[in-house]
Design a protein around this motif. Sequence first.
Motif, mmCIF file in Angstrom:
data_model
loop_
_atom_site.group_PDB
_atom_site.id
_atom_site.type_symbol
_atom_site.label_atom_id
_atom_site.label_comp_id
_atom_site.label_asym_id
_atom_site.label_seq_id
_atom_site.Cartn_x
_atom_site.Cartn_y
_atom_site.Cartn_z
ATOM 1 N N ASP A 13 -12.938 1.962 -0.692
ATOM 2 C CA ASP A 13 -13.323 2.313 -2.133
ATOM 3 C C ASP A 13 -14.267 3.392 -2.716
ATOM 4 O O ASP A 13 -14.175 3.843 -3.787
ATOM 5 C CB ASP A 13 -13.172 0.828 -3.229
ATOM 6 C CG ASP A 13 -11.901 0.033 -3.077
ATOM 7 O OD1 ASP A 13 -10.940 0.984 -2.999
ATOM 8 O OD2 ASP A 13 -11.851 -1.085 -3.219
ATOM 9 N N ARG A 26 -4.945 7.611 3.049
ATOM 10 C CA ARG A 26 -6.668 7.643 2.797
ATOM 11 C C ARG A 26 -7.099 6.481 3.619
ATOM 12 O O ARG A 26 -8.364 6.935 4.029
ATOM 13 C CB ARG A 26 -6.821 7.177 1.057
ATOM 14 C CG ARG A 26 -8.435 7.466 0.952
ATOM 15 C CD ARG A 26 -8.306 7.526 -0.705
ATOM 16 N NE ARG A 26 -9.816 7.529 -1.094
ATOM 17 C CZ ARG A 26 -10.361 6.695 -1.487
ATOM 18 N NH1 ARG A 26 -10.032 5.206 -1.611
ATOM 19 N NH2 ARG A 26 -11.735 6.527 -1.776
ATOM 20 N N ARG A 27 -6.727 5.354 3.690
ATOM 21 C CA ARG A 27 -7.252 4.262 4.579
ATOM 22 C C ARG A 27 -7.194 4.580 6.085
ATOM 23 O O ARG A 27 -8.147 4.307 6.775
ATOM 24 C CB ARG A 27 -6.405 3.104 4.275
ATOM 25 C CG ARG A 27 -6.425 2.434 2.887
ATOM 26 C CD ARG A 27 -5.465 1.284 2.624
ATOM 27 N NE ARG A 27 -5.472 0.133 3.656
ATOM 28 C CZ ARG A 27 -6.329 -0.949 3.087
ATOM 29 N NH1 ARG A 27 -6.931 -0.885 1.992
ATOM 30 N NH2 ARG A 27 -6.233 -1.897 4.155
ATOM 31 N N ASP A 57 -2.447 5.867 -0.556
ATOM 32 C CA ASP A 57 -3.469 5.176 -0.186
ATOM 33 C C ASP A 57 -3.447 4.794 1.256
ATOM 34 O O ASP A 57 -4.589 4.737 1.825
ATOM 35 C CB ASP A 57 -3.260 3.706 -1.178
ATOM 36 C CG ASP A 57 -3.583 3.961 -2.501
ATOM 37 O OD1 ASP A 57 -4.273 4.888 -3.103
ATOM 38 O OD2 ASP A 57 -2.725 3.211 -3.377
ATOM 39 N N ILE A 77 0.756 -1.157 0.189
ATOM 40 C CA ILE A 77 -0.038 0.092 0.142
ATOM 41 C C ILE A 77 0.839 1.246 -0.051
ATOM 42 O O ILE A 77 1.739 1.525 0.908
ATOM 43 C CB ILE A 77 -1.052 0.019 1.360
ATOM 44 C CG1 ILE A 77 -1.882 -1.173 1.125
ATOM 45 C CG2 ILE A 77 -1.619 1.262 1.324
ATOM 46 C CD1 ILE A 77 -2.745 -1.275 2.527
#
Length: 419
Positions: A337, A11-12, A8, A4
């Motif tokens: 997502d 964001r997670r 990303d 990852i």
Amino acid sequence: MRDILPADKARRERVLSVIRERYLAHGFDEIETPALEEYSRLHSGMGGDNEKLAYNVLRRGMDAEAIREGAEDAAALSDLGLRYDLTVPLARFFASNRGQLPGVFRAIQIGPVWRAERPQKGRYRQFVQCDIDIMGDDSSRAEAELMVASLDAVDALGLDGASVRINDRRVLDWMLDAFGFTTDERPGVLITIDKLDKIGPDGIVRELRERDATASAVDAFETFLRRPQTMEFNPFGERQIRKALPGNAPDEIVDHLVGIGEAVAAGRGIEGDIPLVFDPFLVRGMGYYTGTIFELAHPSVPYSLGGGGRYDGMIGRFLGQQVPAVGFSLGFERLVDLVDLGADADAQAVVLVHDADVPVAELVAHKAALIRSGSRVRLERRVKNFKALLERSAADGYTAFATVSAGAEVGALELKPLT
């Protein structure tokens, strides 16, 4: 499994922080359990098909001869395994630590789990689960608390309009008995019913006949599936539940479901339309469910965004006495997502692009001054493709940049937006 990248990952973490904050606000306490559990617990028959997907760990100290002797028995080769969900570890955790926990315990668990899935789009062998569970409460209050907290978390992620499909394993057992299926047939019949959304009534009836299920029971079930139905809208409540079931549904179970709906409505502060939908054919595949089962739905996608149910029999397997328990798991990989929280508006992220001749001490001083002011700071040496450097920094979540030359006054850099 996958790597990852920084943007990303950021964001997670923003999505996780929203979920965690909402769950904490609803009175749940976060715990952590090990990635490894004993083989016997992971393969106790409570994990359904997931037990077949467990990664097992070879016993330490086994020589080649011992491995050959145990080749036909996985239990002889393995004493540990990677957890395939967070529910089995939670049951073991509660049984091991009950003396230090309140009588009704509300738990948050967020962490990776591992399953030996077939490689395919959207299916990962390592993925994150976000679970909340309530142990020690056998009333409908527990289900209502889980649903209100989970709907609140989804709202906070910007996914308004979510609803919960709900059923009860006891409803399914009563319904199959009413149609005339034998007890031995039920597991296979439930597997088939679980495919209703995919293969439709014709496919369900055909597969049940191919299974050689009791013919008269299949006939009765087919008649029920094809019964004439009016199209009027019925909000969640006793009327909706009874219209979806054969006649004479048990009052106790219907009253339990109605009570959950009333409590969810109160918890959501709404009147009239409750965000619940009764689905008599909702099955959920885990073998440990004993009562209420549910799935989180959103109109933007055709698949569920989470689910759970009551598993009153699991903790007793470890503790020796029965403890009621119910849980709700958000599908984090699907949620991340869908949602777009943007960057953290309260935290400025700055890239300092410096010439090669700027002394290290000056660079560190510039960086430290910005950090003290609350910024996140990265140092980057100037390159020929200056535009590409800035584009990469923006992709990594940085919001501003400044150029640094030798001798520049600390605290006086001109910051410019990256977008």
